[in-house]
Design a protein around this motif. Sequence first.
Motif, PDB file in Angstrom:
ATOM      1  N   UNK A 169       0.857  -1.194   0.000  1.00 22.80           N
ATOM      2  CA  UNK A 169       0.000   0.000   0.000  1.00 22.80           C
ATOM      3  C   UNK A 169       0.891   1.241   0.000  1.00 22.80           C
ATOM      4  N   UNK A 170       0.308   2.365  -0.356  1.00 30.80           N
ATOM      5  CA  UNK A 170       1.037   3.622  -0.419  1.00 30.80           C
ATOM      6  C   UNK A 170       0.518   4.645   0.587  1.00 30.80           C
ATOM      7  N   UNK A 171      -0.625   4.417   1.212  1.00 31.29           N
ATOM      8  CA  UNK A 171      -1.197   5.351   2.177  1.00 31.29           C
ATOM      9  C   UNK A 171      -1.497   4.636   3.481  1.00 31.29           C
ATOM     10  N   UNK A 172      -1.319   5.322   4.618  1.00 24.73           N
ATOM     11  CA  UNK A 172      -0.793   6.691   4.751  1.00 24.73           C
ATOM     12  C   UNK A 172       0.713   6.775   4.506  1.00 24.73           C
ATOM     13  N   UNK A 173       1.398   5.601   4.413  1.00 22.74           N
ATOM     14  CA  UNK A 173       2.814   5.566   4.088  1.00 22.74           C
ATOM     15  C   UNK A 173       3.095   4.277   3.332  1.00 22.74           C
ATOM     16  N   UNK A 174       4.246   4.215   2.703  1.00 23.94           N
ATOM     17  CA  UNK A 174       4.601   3.052   1.895  1.00 23.94           C
ATOM     18  C   UNK A 174       4.810   1.806   2.750  1.00 23.94           C
ATOM     19  N   UNK A 175       4.220   0.706   2.323  1.00 24.68           N
ATOM     20  CA  UNK A 175       4.487  -0.608   2.907  1.00 24.68           C
ATOM     21  C   UNK A 175       4.740  -1.566   1.750  1.00 24.68           C
ATOM     22  N   UNK A 176       5.802  -2.338   1.835  1.00 27.25           N
ATOM     23  CA  UNK A 176       6.172  -3.229   0.732  1.00 27.25           C
ATOM     24  C   UNK A 176       6.471  -4.624   1.244  1.00 27.25           C
ATOM     25  N   UNK A 177       6.303  -5.598   0.363  1.00 28.36           N
ATOM     26  CA  UNK A 177       6.824  -6.934   0.621  1.00 28.36           C
ATOM     27  C   UNK A 177       8.275  -6.965   0.182  1.00 28.36           C
ATOM     28  N   UNK A 178       9.141  -7.529   1.012  1.00 28.84           N
ATOM     29  CA  UNK A 178      10.572  -7.529   0.710  1.00 28.84           C
ATOM     30  C   UNK A 178      11.169  -8.913   0.924  1.00 28.84           C
ATOM     31  N   UNK A 179      12.237  -9.171   0.195  1.00 23.74           N
ATOM     32  CA  UNK A 179      13.106 -10.325   0.430  1.00 23.74           C
ATOM     33  C   UNK A 179      14.404  -9.833   1.034  1.00 23.74           C
ATOM     34  N   UNK A 180      14.995 -10.615   1.907  1.00 21.15           N
ATOM     35  CA  UNK A 180      16.269 -10.239   2.516  1.00 21.15           C
ATOM     36  C   UNK A 180      17.428 -10.579   1.585  1.00 21.15           C
ATOM     37  N   UNK A 181      18.473  -9.772   1.637  1.00 18.36           N
ATOM     38  CA  UNK A 181      19.665  -9.974   0.821  1.00 18.36           C
ATOM     39  C   UNK A 181      20.860 -10.291   1.708  1.00 18.36           C
ATOM     40  N   UNK A 182      21.718 -11.152   1.230  1.00 18.54           N
ATOM     41  CA  UNK A 182      23.006 -11.368   1.882  1.00 18.54           C
ATOM     42  C   UNK A 182      24.050 -11.626   0.814  1.00 18.54           C
ATOM     43  N   UNK A 183      25.305 -11.373   1.122  1.00 19.03           N
ATOM     44  CA  UNK A 183      26.379 -11.577   0.157  1.00 19.03           C
ATOM     45  C   UNK A 183      26.590 -13.057  -0.123  1.00 19.03           C
ATOM     46  N   UNK A 184      26.840 -13.352  -1.374  1.00 20.65           N
ATOM     47  CA  UNK A 184      27.189 -14.719  -1.764  1.00 20.65           C
ATOM     48  C   UNK A 184      28.641 -15.001  -1.398  1.00 20.65           C
ATOM     49  N   UNK A 185      29.018 -16.281  -1.300  1.00 24.88           N
ATOM     50  CA  UNK A 185      30.435 -16.603  -1.079  1.00 24.88           C
ATOM     51  C   UNK A 185      31.291 -16.032  -2.200  1.00 24.88           C
TER      52      UNK A 185
END
Length: 287
Positions: A169-185
């Motif tokens: 959603x964008x109101x009253x503020x942005x909310x997003x679905x996210x995936x976590x990132x980590x560095x590869x070997x």
Amino acid sequence: MALLQLILSPSSSSPPHQPSINPSTSAPTTLNPNWKLLFGPPLVFRSLLSRRFQRLSSLRCSASSFPENHHTNQPKFDDVVELPLFPLPLVLFPGAILPLQIFEFRYRIMMHTLLQTDLRFGVIYSDAVTGTADVGCVGEVVKHERLVDDRFFLICKGQERFRVTSIVRTKPYLVAEVNWLEDRPSGNEDLEELANDVEGYMKDVIRLSNRLNGKPEKEAHDLRRNLFPTPFSFFVGSTFEGAPREQQVLLELEDTATRLKREKETLKNTLNYLTAASAVNDVFPSS
């Protein structure tokens, strides 16, 4: 105030991400004005590195609290979670400290919610040219002050990185679905050697920068403070103030060796520039 120039390599001229979020809402105000610095010629950006290096302790993340797998309650990286977002004209790195002032109504609403939950939100880079990035960093509120007019002053610390997968959603503020990132070997790369090389260039940049600014050429000791290569690479990226697009590139990289090599190249180019500037200054002191 004298500004130090960092010289970017040609490959550093544009970030790899494609902006995927374009909120029409304005972002909350940050207490750090460095993002307003004017840019110089192509492939050159100006940064307050000398000032930043003088206050390394404010951004320092200790090895005990920020090891290679830095967050003690680190989420599973195949999780998809919902996260409230702050679009800002700056880049937050894992381990870095970010002061914020919250005064817009929508973000005050968000703060009231966060104070009753886990105090974590997503900081994501946004500007008028490139739009809003799809990779950001979680900011965890470690200190806050609520004023009588319902404004908030926050001190946040960067935690894990994330990639936005969809907008909830964008109101009253942005909310997003996210995936976590980590560095590869990083394969057979010697990360310790790379980190030590980067630290060496940082020390030389600090020394010459101090010289050009008329300050004592003090040796900068132990910039790593026992940090592992990955968190050290994030720390180095956090010092490149005034160049948020380059910082965004560094944040999005998922390989520690590649990040350290890019930082090494930038610092090497900067050192070459400072060496030349110092030589000119010796010949023409008045300039």
